[in-house]
Write a protein that holds these residues in place. Structure first.
Motif, PDB file in Angstrom:
ATOM      1  N   MET A   1       0.841  -1.191   0.000  1.00  0.00           N
ATOM      2  CA  MET A   1       0.000   0.000   0.000  1.00  0.00           C
ATOM      3  C   MET A   1       0.882   1.249   0.000  1.00  0.00           C
ATOM      4  O   MET A   1       1.917   1.287   0.650  1.00  0.00           O
ATOM      5  CB  MET A   1      -0.900   0.013   1.238  1.00  0.00           C
ATOM      6  CG  MET A   1      -1.805   1.217   1.274  1.00  0.00           C
ATOM      7  SD  MET A   1      -2.978   1.204   2.616  1.00  0.00           S
ATOM      8  CE  MET A   1      -2.048   2.034   3.871  1.00  0.00           C
ATOM      9  N   LYS A  90      -3.441   7.326   8.330  1.00  0.00           N
ATOM     10  CA  LYS A  90      -3.486   5.970   7.776  1.00  0.00           C
ATOM     11  C   LYS A  90      -4.823   5.712   7.086  1.00  0.00           C
ATOM     12  O   LYS A  90      -4.873   5.091   6.021  1.00  0.00           O
ATOM     13  CB  LYS A  90      -3.243   4.919   8.862  1.00  0.00           C
ATOM     14  CG  LYS A  90      -1.863   5.001   9.485  1.00  0.00           C
ATOM     15  CD  LYS A  90      -0.792   4.711   8.473  1.00  0.00           C
ATOM     16  CE  LYS A  90       0.581   4.824   9.108  1.00  0.00           C
ATOM     17  NZ  LYS A  90       1.626   5.041   8.136  1.00  0.00           N
ATOM     18  N   ASN A  91      -5.913   6.174   7.675  1.00  0.00           N
ATOM     19  CA  ASN A  91      -7.221   6.036   7.027  1.00  0.00           C
ATOM     20  C   ASN A  91      -7.285   6.859   5.745  1.00  0.00           C
ATOM     21  O   ASN A  91      -7.874   6.425   4.752  1.00  0.00           O
ATOM     22  CB  ASN A  91      -8.343   6.440   7.969  1.00  0.00           C
ATOM     23  CG  ASN A  91      -8.617   5.389   9.009  1.00  0.00           C
ATOM     24  OD1 ASN A  91      -8.459   4.199   8.758  1.00  0.00           O
ATOM     25  ND2 ASN A  91      -9.010   5.815  10.190  1.00  0.00           N
ATOM     26  N   LYS A  94      -5.708   4.924   3.028  1.00  0.00           N
ATOM     27  CA  LYS A  94      -6.588   3.854   2.543  1.00  0.00           C
ATOM     28  C   LYS A  94      -7.639   4.397   1.573  1.00  0.00           C
ATOM     29  O   LYS A  94      -7.890   3.806   0.523  1.00  0.00           O
ATOM     30  CB  LYS A  94      -7.272   3.155   3.716  1.00  0.00           C
ATOM     31  CG  LYS A  94      -6.346   2.303   4.534  1.00  0.00           C
ATOM     32  CD  LYS A  94      -7.067   1.695   5.714  1.00  0.00           C
ATOM     33  CE  LYS A  94      -6.098   1.002   6.646  1.00  0.00           C
ATOM     34  NZ  LYS A  94      -6.764   0.517   7.856  1.00  0.00           N
TER      35      LYS A  94
END
Length: 116
Positions: A1, A90-91, A94
């Protein structure tokens, strides 16, 4: 990622939006993605990246608006997606990974032709 680099995180945390151009669905439009912090702070140590709230916008704009330097409002946006109150860096990564496969393309929003 994909993950943000240190410079991108520092820009975001101090209120500098990041943006880049994407491939549009039609030749008549240009597409952009933009991310920025909602509760910006003047100093980096005042806000933690994992508790910050972020905004993500992905949209297309008819090329005529950009070529003629016309103001762009929400009414002119095509394929508009706005995610608000994303909690934590981090979200945000994503959510952004759904639309962008290379975070290195993100630059300060004034460095690209992002109309918003």
């Amino acid at each position: 990622m994909q993950v943000f680099d240190t410079r991108q995180i520092n820009n975001l945390m101090t209120g500098v939006g990041l943006a880049c151009e994407l491939e549009a669905n039609t030749e008549m439009n240009r597409a952009f993605v933009k991310v920025q912090v909602i509760n910006e702070q003047k100093y980096l140590n005042k806000l933690e990246p994992e508790s910050a709230r972020f905004y993500l916008g992905k949209y297309e704009v008819p090329t005529t608006y950009l070529e003629n330097e016309w103001d762009v409002t929400d009414d002119e946006l095509v394929e508009s997606i706005h995610e608000i109150n994303i909690i934590g860096i981090k979200n945000l990564e994503k959510y952004l990974a759904k639309y962008l496969d290379n975070f290195g393309r993100l630059v300060c929003e004034w460095s690209c032709e992002n109309p918003l």
